[in-house]
Design an enzyme around this catalytic site. Structure first.
Site, short mmCIF file in Angstrom:
data_model
loop_
_atom_site.label_atom_id
_atom_site.label_comp_id
_atom_site.label_asym_id
_atom_site.label_seq_id
_atom_site.Cartn_x
_atom_site.Cartn_y
_atom_site.Cartn_z
N HIS A 151 0.86 -1.36 -0.22
CA HIS A 151 -0.13 -0.19 -0.06
C HIS A 151 0.67 1.31 0.02
O HIS A 151 2.08 1.42 0.68
CB HIS A 151 -0.85 -0.13 1.38
N ASN A 181 8.08 -3.84 3.65
CA ASN A 181 6.65 -3.63 3.78
C ASN A 181 6.18 -3.85 4.95
O ASN A 181 5.55 -2.95 5.62
CB ASN A 181 5.93 -4.61 2.66
#
Length: 282
Positions: A151, A181
């Site tokens: 994201h 991440n």
């Protein structure tokens, strides 16, 4: 945004396509070569969008930008296939060339963070049909790739169930090293939320990829894997901005934040053009 090596790679690809004429001839092949050159252009060195007054292409999400001055998409070379996309709680400048966002913008504040707290994460990723198919990443591109669907507008930042669902569109994702991440980037997101909860006003967050060195892709649709990711934070009430530019690797470390001028020099993204930046954070 795009290195000399990446531009050379694209130029070489075009040359290969054009060289087909040395073995075959015909009008159909001429059309093929022309279309291939159009679909795989050589980008300019780095897009440098400026701010603009009025809604423009981002009219539906103009409030996500400082002073409601969205990025001026018309200043970006058409070779990037730049596409503005609005969601309920973030704005995306998407590239049909890289099949990833170029920049994602969010407006955070205490009220939004209170609404976001406790919302259940959905994890329902999906290909974004707002994007033409030839510019679109697919779920299968990431499957068994070794990369996370990372994201840029964080799921935990979303203030409603609908905004949460929208954040799982692949137009909000880049191929991201899993350790990067889940640890480093997750910490940066959490730290930014904590700051927004304490800030007196709005905090604008710009996140995006950089492509330096050799170009690597994943999947059938050739989704570009970033060499680095950046996050630029702007506290509007304090007129302070700071940024991180971090390698997309498992061994990356969160470094001391850089000031806005250093960020622009490093990335060629003058994302706060038109906004007063009087200081940074250390």
């Amino acid at each position: 945004m795009l290195s000399a090596a990446s531009r050379q790679w694209l130029q070489e690809f075009r040359s290969v396509v054009r060289s087909i004429s040395t073995h075959f001839t015909g009008s159909a092949l001429d059309v093929l070569r022309t279309q291939a050159a159009d679909l795989v252009p050589v980008p300019a060195a780095a897009p440098a969008p400026s701010a603009q007054t009025g809604g423009g292409a981002f009219a539906a999400c103009i409030d996500q930008f400082p002073q409601q001055r969205p990025l001026q998409v018309t200043t970006i070379s058409s070779q990037w296939a730049a596409l503005p996309l609005c969601s309920d709680a973030f704005a995306v400048l998407y590239s049909g060339l890289t099949k990833t966002p170029m920049v994602v913008v969010e407006k955070l504040n205490r009220q939004r963070m209170q609404k976001a707290a406790g919302l259940e994460r959905t994890d329902k990723f999906f290909a974004d049909t707002r994007v033409p198919e030839q510019w679109r990443a697919a779920l299968t591109d990431y499957q068994d790739s070794g990369f996370d669907r990372g994201h840029l507008a964080a799921a935990a930042n979303q203030p409603s169930a609908q905004a949460m669902a929208q954040s799982f569109a692949l137009t909000n994702m880049v191929p991201q090293n899993p350790t990067h991440n889940r640890k480093l980037w997750s910490k940066l997101e959490a730290d930014t939320r904590k700051y927004a909860q304490r800030a007196a006003g709005n905090v604008y967050v710009f996140s995006g990829p950089l492509h330096e060195g050799q170009t690597h892709t994943l999947g059938r649709n050739a989704v570009w894997i970033p060499s680095h990711l950046f996050k630029l934070v702007y506290d509007e009430s304090q007129q302070r901005a700071w940024a991180y530019v971090l390698p997309n690797r498992a061994d990356a470390l969160i470094t001391r934040p850089m000031d806005y001028a250093s960020f622009v020099q490093r990335t060629q993204w003058p994302l706060l053009e038109g906004s007063a930046v009087l200081g940074t954070i250390r």
